[in-house]
Every structure is written in structure tokens, then in C-alpha cells.
Write a protein that holds these residues in place. Structure first.
Motif, PDB file in Angstrom:
ATOM      1  N   GLN A  61       0.855  -1.192   0.000  1.00 12.26           N
ATOM      2  CA  GLN A  61       0.000   0.000   0.000  1.00 12.26           C
ATOM      3  C   GLN A  61       0.887   1.237   0.000  1.00 12.26           C
ATOM      4  OE1 GLN A  61      -3.425  -0.198  -0.172  1.00 12.26           O
ATOM      5  NE2 GLN A  61      -3.004  -2.375  -0.429  1.00 12.26           N
ATOM      6  N   GLY A  62       1.364   1.595  -1.156  1.00  6.93           N
ATOM      7  CA  GLY A  62       2.243   2.759  -1.255  1.00  6.93           C
ATOM      8  C   GLY A  62       2.620   2.976  -2.698  1.00  6.93           C
ATOM      9  N   GLY A  63       3.580   3.820  -2.905  1.00  9.11           N
ATOM     10  CA  GLY A  63       4.011   4.150  -4.245  1.00  9.11           C
ATOM     11  C   GLY A  63       3.675   5.593  -4.550  1.00  9.11           C
ATOM     12  N   LEU A  64       3.812   5.932  -5.788  1.00 12.21           N
ATOM     13  CA  LEU A  64       3.614   7.293  -6.244  1.00 12.21           C
ATOM     14  C   LEU A  64       2.376   7.337  -7.135  1.00 12.21           C
ATOM     15  CD1 LEU A  64       5.014  10.108  -6.374  1.00 12.21           C
ATOM     16  CD2 LEU A  64       6.168   9.277  -8.410  1.00 12.21           C
ATOM     17  N   GLN A  65       1.400   8.148  -6.762  1.00 11.89           N
ATOM     18  CA  GLN A  65       0.167   8.263  -7.540  1.00 11.89           C
ATOM     19  C   GLN A  65       0.434   9.155  -8.751  1.00 11.89           C
ATOM     20  OE1 GLN A  65      -2.879   6.817  -6.339  1.00 11.89           O
ATOM     21  NE2 GLN A  65      -3.624   7.187  -8.396  1.00 11.89           N
ATOM     22  N   ILE A  66       0.291   8.588  -9.946  1.00 15.13           N
ATOM     23  CA  ILE A  66       0.411   9.361 -11.189  1.00 15.13           C
ATOM     24  C   ILE A  66      -0.857   9.102 -11.990  1.00 15.13           C
ATOM     25  CG2 ILE A  66       1.704   9.703 -13.330  1.00 15.13           C
ATOM     26  CD1 ILE A  66       4.219   8.938 -11.839  1.00 15.13           C
ATOM     27  N   GLY A  67      -1.718  10.106 -12.030  1.00 12.23           N
ATOM     28  CA  GLY A  67      -3.015   9.933 -12.675  1.00 12.23           C
ATOM     29  C   GLY A  67      -3.806   8.878 -11.919  1.00 12.23           C
ATOM     30  N   GLU A  68      -4.251   7.879 -12.638  1.00 14.17           N
ATOM     31  CA  GLU A  68      -5.020   6.787 -12.037  1.00 14.17           C
ATOM     32  C   GLU A  68      -4.137   5.632 -11.578  1.00 14.17           C
ATOM     33  OE1 GLU A  68      -8.414   6.905 -11.557  1.00 14.17           O
ATOM     34  OE2 GLU A  68      -8.149   8.987 -12.217  1.00 14.17           O
ATOM     35  N   ARG A  69      -2.847   5.724 -11.837  1.00 13.76           N
ATOM     36  CA  ARG A  69      -1.943   4.597 -11.545  1.00 13.76           C
ATOM     37  C   ARG A  69      -1.097   4.845 -10.304  1.00 13.76           C
ATOM     38  NH1 ARG A  69      -0.025   1.382 -16.655  1.00 13.76           N
ATOM     39  NH2 ARG A  69       0.543   0.061 -14.931  1.00 13.76           N
ATOM     40  N   MET A  70      -0.813   3.762  -9.607  1.00 10.22           N
ATOM     41  CA  MET A  70       0.117   3.800  -8.490  1.00 10.22           C
ATOM     42  C   MET A  70       1.428   3.190  -8.997  1.00 10.22           C
ATOM     43  SD  MET A  70       0.473   4.750  -5.368  1.00 10.22           S
ATOM     44  CE  MET A  70      -1.165   4.952  -4.720  1.00 10.22           C
ATOM     45  N   VAL A  71       2.491   3.978  -9.021  1.00 12.11           N
ATOM     46  CA  VAL A  71       3.772   3.531  -9.547  1.00 12.11           C
ATOM     47  C   VAL A  71       4.719   3.260  -8.381  1.00 12.11           C
ATOM     48  CG1 VAL A  71       5.723   4.117 -11.046  1.00 12.11           C
ATOM     49  CG2 VAL A  71       3.425   4.899 -11.629  1.00 12.11           C
ATOM     50  N   THR A  72       5.233   2.043  -8.324  1.00 10.88           N
ATOM     51  CA  THR A  72       6.134   1.652  -7.233  1.00 10.88           C
ATOM     52  C   THR A  72       7.570   1.443  -7.706  1.00 10.88           C
ATOM     53  OG1 THR A  72       5.606  -0.670  -7.605  1.00 10.88           O
ATOM     54  CG2 THR A  72       4.316   0.493  -5.918  1.00 10.88           C
ATOM     55  N   ASN A  73       7.756   1.323  -9.034  1.00 11.81           N
ATOM     56  CA  ASN A  73       9.106   1.057  -9.530  1.00 11.81           C
ATOM     57  C   ASN A  73       9.223   1.390 -11.005  1.00 11.81           C
ATOM     58  OD1 ASN A  73       8.935  -1.689 -11.195  1.00 11.81           O
ATOM     59  ND2 ASN A  73       7.559  -1.857  -9.439  1.00 11.81           N
ATOM     60  N   LEU A  74      10.444   1.657 -11.410  1.00  8.07           N
ATOM     61  CA  LEU A  74      10.810   1.771 -12.810  1.00  8.07           C
ATOM     62  C   LEU A  74      11.894   0.739 -13.053  1.00  8.07           C
ATOM     63  CD1 LEU A  74      11.162   5.644 -13.251  1.00  8.07           C
ATOM     64  CD2 LEU A  74       9.274   4.212 -14.040  1.00  8.07           C
ATOM     65  N   ARG A  75      11.813   0.046 -14.194  1.00 10.44           N
ATOM     66  CA  ARG A  75      12.802  -0.997 -14.475  1.00 10.44           C
ATOM     67  C   ARG A  75      13.295  -0.912 -15.904  1.00 10.44           C
ATOM     68  NH1 ARG A  75       9.544  -6.121 -13.296  1.00 10.44           N
ATOM     69  NH2 ARG A  75       7.794  -4.729 -13.226  1.00 10.44           N
ATOM     70  N   TYR A  76      14.571  -1.182 -16.054  1.00 13.43           N
ATOM     71  CA  TYR A  76      15.161  -1.364 -17.370  1.00 13.43           C
ATOM     72  C   TYR A  76      16.280  -2.385 -17.222  1.00 13.43           C
ATOM     73  CZ  TYR A  76      17.465  -0.770 -21.774  1.00 13.43           C
ATOM     74  OH  TYR A  76      18.012  -1.027 -22.991  1.00 13.43           O
TER      75      TYR A  76
END
Length: 164
Positions: free
Chosen positions: A122-137
Motif C-alpha cells: 500500500q504505497g508508491g507514487l500516484q500518477i493519474g489513475e496509476r500507483m507507480v512503485t518502480n521503474l525498471r530497465y
């Protein structure tokens, strides 16, 4: 397009995503906490058995799992120490360096690890309608949260799941 070019393009895309996200959090005066993750010897640490189970759990066709089993089954190696070769050893971890499949195999396992990490979080960054918890490459991961406590929870979850 050669793989080196596409690799640079992919990193550029991720950097652009990262910059947009940082700009948006600043614009909305939202706190942002990040943890940059680099798995040590990521390709060397992949368990063949875990990879096989993960491929099945993620619903890949059976013939792919069979292909992987044939690729990694009964791998043997010797180790040279101070000029002396060891007895034959059974290799049960690691994907082949330089093999075109290896990054994909790592990504399959990394996807399962990240699914386990964020499941129920239950966390992360709210961007629009999405909850973003990570970026991966590839094997680079950035964990994201809006508080130090939530970021620590996410890091602990990743550590626990990835050790399995």
C-alpha cells in the motif's frame, strides 16, 4: 537496428520517464523517495530450478520450458585454482553470458520477483489513475515511494522476495 543502439534507446526512454516523473512530483509538491537497486552478479545468481518454475507459473508454453531444460540440463564445469583443475561440478545457477536469451530469462525472473514485492503493498507514487512503485530497465530497478517508511518497506519486501 543493432542491439547496442536499441539498448541506448531503451535507457534514454527510461531516463525520460524518470525525469517526467520527478518534474510531476515537484509540480504537485509531492515528496519522492527513491532507491536504486543493482543486483550483484544478476545473471550468475539465477537458479535453473527457480527459472523453470517461474516460466511455468507465468504461463509460458510448455515447449519453452522444455527448451530451457535442455539448454541448462546436466551442465558441468571445472574450476582452475592455482593451475590445478577441480573435478567436474554440476552447474545449477546462472544463465549463459553472451546468449541472446539470457536478458529475457533474467527479465522473466525479475518480473516474478517484482510481482511478489509489490503484491499487497500500500504505497508508491500516484500518477493519474496509476500507483507507480518502480521503474525498471534490464537489471536496473528504481523503487519509488512518497515516504521514507514506505520506501524502506518496499526495499525490505524486495530483499525478502529476491532471496527466495
Amino acid at each position: 537496428m543493432n542491439s547496442r543502439h536499441s539498448d541506448k534507446a531503451g535507457k534514454k526512454d527510461q531516463i525520460t520517464n524518470f525525469r517526467i516523473m520527478m518534474h510531476k512530483t515537484r509540480e504537485h509538491q509531492q515528496p519522492l523517495y527513491m532507491c536504486f537497486v543493482d543486483f550483484k552478479k544478476a545473471f550468475d545468481s539465477i537458479s535453473h530450478d527457480k527459472l523453470s518454475v517461474t516460466v511455468m507459473d507465468m504461463g509460458y508454453p510448455l515447449h519453452l520450458n522444455d527448451l530451457l531444460a535442455k539448454l541448462y540440463r546436466k551442465q558441468l564445469a571445472k574450476v582452475k585454482i592455482a593451475g590445478t583443475l577441480s573435478e567436474w561440478l554440476c552447474v545449477k545457477k546462472g544463465v549463459r553470458h553472451g546468449c541472446v536469451f539470457s536478458p529475457c530469462l533474467f527479465n522473466i525472473l525479475a518480473e516474478m520477483v517484482m510481482r511478489g514485492t509489490v503484491d499487497g503493498f500500500q504505497g508508491g507514487l500516484q500518477i493519474g489513475e496509476r500507483m507507480v512503485t518502480n521503474l525498471r530497465y534490464a537489471d536496473d530497478i528504481i523503487l519509488l515511494a512518497t515516504s521514507e517508511e514506505k520506501l524502506q518497506e518496499l526495499v525490505s519486501r524486495l530483499d525478502r522476495v529476491s532471496r527466495k
